[in-house]
Write a protein that holds these residues in place. Structure first.
Motif, mmCIF file in Angstrom:
data_model
loop_
_atom_site.group_PDB
_atom_site.id
_atom_site.type_symbol
_atom_site.label_atom_id
_atom_site.label_comp_id
_atom_site.label_asym_id
_atom_site.label_seq_id
_atom_site.Cartn_x
_atom_site.Cartn_y
_atom_site.Cartn_z
ATOM 1 N N THR A 181 64.578 -5.430 48.425
ATOM 2 C CA THR A 181 63.814 -5.800 47.222
ATOM 3 C C THR A 181 62.909 -4.092 46.846
ATOM 4 O O THR A 181 63.143 -4.033 45.848
ATOM 5 C CB THR A 181 62.454 -6.873 47.225
ATOM 6 N N LEU A 182 61.979 -3.751 47.831
ATOM 7 C CA LEU A 182 61.256 -2.328 47.725
ATOM 8 C C LEU A 182 62.366 -1.287 47.134
ATOM 9 O O LEU A 182 61.728 -0.615 46.146
ATOM 10 C CB LEU A 182 60.408 -1.922 48.442
ATOM 11 N N GLU A 183 63.642 -1.613 47.271
ATOM 12 C CA GLU A 183 64.445 -0.545 47.083
ATOM 13 C C GLU A 183 64.993 -0.835 45.981
ATOM 14 O O GLU A 183 64.675 0.448 45.136
ATOM 15 C CB GLU A 183 65.206 0.179 48.200
ATOM 16 N N GLU A 184 65.377 -1.377 45.441
ATOM 17 C CA GLU A 184 65.492 -1.760 43.565
ATOM 18 C C GLU A 184 64.524 -1.878 43.217
ATOM 19 O O GLU A 184 65.007 -1.284 42.379
ATOM 20 C CB GLU A 184 66.020 -3.588 44.065
ATOM 21 N N CYS A 185 63.323 -2.414 43.193
ATOM 22 C CA CYS A 185 61.977 -2.238 42.712
ATOM 23 C C CYS A 185 62.137 -0.229 42.339
ATOM 24 O O CYS A 185 61.963 -0.483 40.891
ATOM 25 C CB CYS A 185 60.919 -2.816 43.345
ATOM 26 N N GLY A 186 62.118 0.142 43.459
ATOM 27 C CA GLY A 186 61.686 1.438 42.990
ATOM 28 C C GLY A 186 62.501 2.357 42.847
ATOM 29 O O GLY A 186 62.554 3.621 40.947
ATOM 30 N N LYS A 187 63.695 2.151 42.681
ATOM 31 C CA LYS A 187 65.345 2.492 41.864
ATOM 32 C C LYS A 187 64.926 2.307 40.043
ATOM 33 O O LYS A 187 65.449 2.862 39.508
ATOM 34 C CB LYS A 187 66.790 1.020 42.365
ATOM 35 N N MET A 188 64.815 0.765 40.171
ATOM 36 C CA MET A 188 64.585 0.704 38.865
ATOM 37 C C MET A 188 62.997 1.763 38.213
ATOM 38 O O MET A 188 63.173 2.347 36.585
ATOM 39 C CB MET A 188 63.787 -0.200 38.702
ATOM 40 N N LEU A 189 62.050 2.387 38.744
ATOM 41 C CA LEU A 189 60.895 2.712 38.665
ATOM 42 C C LEU A 189 61.416 4.356 38.774
ATOM 43 O O LEU A 189 61.031 5.116 37.501
ATOM 44 C CB LEU A 189 60.140 2.882 39.036
ATOM 45 N N ARG A 190 62.126 4.669 39.129
ATOM 46 C CA ARG A 190 62.167 6.018 38.944
ATOM 47 C C ARG A 190 63.700 6.060 37.935
ATOM 48 O O ARG A 190 63.469 7.444 37.780
ATOM 49 C CB ARG A 190 63.760 6.416 40.227
ATOM 50 N N LEU A 191 64.575 5.382 37.552
ATOM 51 C CA LEU A 191 65.127 5.183 36.667
ATOM 52 C C LEU A 191 64.756 5.219 35.066
ATOM 53 O O LEU A 191 64.742 5.765 34.136
ATOM 54 C CB LEU A 191 66.419 4.099 36.530
ATOM 55 N N ALA A 192 63.357 4.622 35.312
ATOM 56 C CA ALA A 192 63.102 5.201 34.137
ATOM 57 C C ALA A 192 61.857 6.053 34.168
ATOM 58 O O ALA A 192 60.989 6.283 33.203
ATOM 59 C CB ALA A 192 61.774 3.599 33.705
ATOM 60 N N GLY A 193 61.741 7.079 35.108
ATOM 61 C CA GLY A 193 60.759 8.277 34.603
ATOM 62 C C GLY A 193 60.167 8.344 35.943
ATOM 63 O O GLY A 193 59.202 9.264 35.520
ATOM 64 N N ALA A 194 59.457 7.818 36.626
ATOM 65 C CA ALA A 194 58.535 8.037 37.401
ATOM 66 C C ALA A 194 59.075 8.929 38.908
ATOM 67 O O ALA A 194 60.496 9.316 38.652
ATOM 68 C CB ALA A 194 58.746 6.370 38.813
ATOM 69 N N GLU A 195 58.137 9.968 39.061
ATOM 70 C CA GLU A 195 58.596 11.250 39.959
ATOM 71 C C GLU A 195 58.725 10.699 41.365
ATOM 72 O O GLU A 195 59.307 11.458 42.203
ATOM 73 C CB GLU A 195 57.432 12.284 39.811
ATOM 74 N N SER A 196 57.837 9.906 41.648
ATOM 75 C CA SER A 196 57.806 9.790 42.777
ATOM 76 C C SER A 196 57.461 7.926 43.690
ATOM 77 O O SER A 196 57.061 7.800 42.556
ATOM 78 C CB SER A 196 57.639 11.008 44.372
ATOM 79 N N ILE A 197 58.453 7.508 44.398
ATOM 80 C CA ILE A 197 57.823 6.082 44.755
ATOM 81 C C ILE A 197 57.003 6.706 46.782
ATOM 82 O O ILE A 197 58.071 6.691 46.807
ATOM 83 C CB ILE A 197 59.196 5.100 44.453
ATOM 84 N N LEU A 198 56.255 5.199 46.575
ATOM 85 C CA LEU A 198 56.134 4.947 47.915
ATOM 86 C C LEU A 198 55.581 3.455 47.433
ATOM 87 O O LEU A 198 55.375 2.962 46.724
ATOM 88 C CB LEU A 198 54.537 5.865 48.118
ATOM 89 N N CYS A 199 56.551 3.111 48.996
ATOM 90 C CA CYS A 199 55.762 1.582 48.904
ATOM 91 C C CYS A 199 54.421 1.275 50.108
ATOM 92 O O CYS A 199 54.766 1.922 51.065
ATOM 93 C CB CYS A 199 57.079 0.662 48.938
ATOM 94 N N ALA A 200 54.251 0.038 49.912
ATOM 95 C CA ALA A 200 53.495 0.008 50.458
ATOM 96 C C ALA A 200 53.084 -1.834 51.126
ATOM 97 O O ALA A 200 52.944 -2.517 49.798
ATOM 98 C CB ALA A 200 51.623 0.479 50.658
ATOM 99 N N VAL A 201 53.103 -1.666 52.104
ATOM 100 C CA VAL A 201 53.091 -3.604 52.373
ATOM 101 C C VAL A 201 52.417 -3.719 53.165
ATOM 102 O O VAL A 201 51.634 -3.094 54.278
ATOM 103 C CB VAL A 201 54.444 -4.562 53.066
ATOM 104 N N ALA A 202 51.608 -4.993 53.822
ATOM 105 C CA ALA A 202 50.840 -6.068 54.632
ATOM 106 C C ALA A 202 51.383 -5.938 56.103
ATOM 107 O O ALA A 202 51.053 -5.200 57.015
ATOM 108 C CB ALA A 202 50.032 -6.917 54.021
ATOM 109 N N ALA A 203 52.734 -5.728 56.200
ATOM 110 C CA ALA A 203 53.606 -6.023 57.515
ATOM 111 C C ALA A 203 55.136 -6.123 56.978
ATOM 112 O O ALA A 203 55.523 -5.736 56.228
ATOM 113 C CB ALA A 203 53.754 -7.018 58.234
#
Ligand SMILES: [Zn+2]
Length: 214
Positions: A181-203
């Motif tokens: 899920t996070l990988e797919e969300c990150g990909k969409m944001l990268r395609l939209a021009g985000a410079e980098s992606i970091l994910c953070a979760v509770a667990a």
């Protein structure tokens, strides 16, 4: 005679003990926090960090949080994620894994958004909805790994594009197990021009997850 407050502050979201006013977790649970960071690479350029390893006790707390929207859990996780961000390249903006609008309406809130908003406020970063879930899909935990991957493909799209372009984006969710899920969300944001992606979760779970002493 012991003073019994008229309004109880609430219960510790981790162990259920009664909290003092203004506390988000009890002093016994707090003693165990801020000691570890769990991290895992989700892809070549996307990493996920978490204050908790995904196991039985935290999963019970997360289930309770998803039912109740308990403010203390979101605040406590937000504080702990904010602490972990001190050890990372600082993001510019915080967003969350979105829910399909009907699912959010049915639950009354998006649990990931609650943690994300607390994290942003505590770490003094802007929060924005940068992703939209286009349709309802099956619950991930009922599927095997390959089905989970297929189930999530094409489900998200980036929105608010001017806020994404050239930004280091932090995506927040409650739990990361397979990471699809996070990988797919990150990909969409990268395609939209985000410079980098970091994910953070509770667990954070998964075999490649690495615990680190802070
Ligand atoms: Zn506790």
């Amino acid at each position: 005679m012991r003073h019994i407050p008229f309004v109880f502050a609430g219960k510790c979201p981790y162990c259920g003990d009664v909290l003092e006013e203004g506390e988000n977790e009890c002093s016994v649970c707090r003693l165990q926090f801020y000691k570890f960071r769990y991290r895992r690479k989700l892809s070549d350029d996307i990493e996920c960090i978490a204050p908790f390893r995904y196991d039985g006790s935290i999963s019970d707390a997360i289930v309770r949080f998803k039912k109740s929207g308990c403010r203390q859990f979101a605040e406590s996780c937000g504080e702990q994620i904010s602490h972990l961000l001190n050890y990372a390249i600082p993001p510019d903006i915080v967003t969350c894994v979105p829910m399909y609008w009907l699912d959010k309406w049915t639950r009354g809130f998006n649990h990931a958004e609650k943690i994300a908003r607390c994290t942003a406020r505590i770490h003094k970063l802007p929060y924005a909805a940068l992703l939209r879930k286009k349709r309802h899909n099956q619950t991930q935990h009922k599927l095997n790994a390959e089905q989970r991957k297929q189930n999530i493909l094409g489900v998200f799209e980036a929105v608010n594009l001017p806020q994404i372009e050239g930004k280091r984006v932090l995506i927040v969710d409650d739990v990361c197990t397979t990471g699809f899920t996070l990988e797919e969300c990150g990909k969409m944001l990268r395609l939209a021009g985000a410079e980098s992606i970091l994910c953070a979760v509770a667990a954070l779970g998964g075999r490649r997850m690495v615990p680190e002493v802070l």
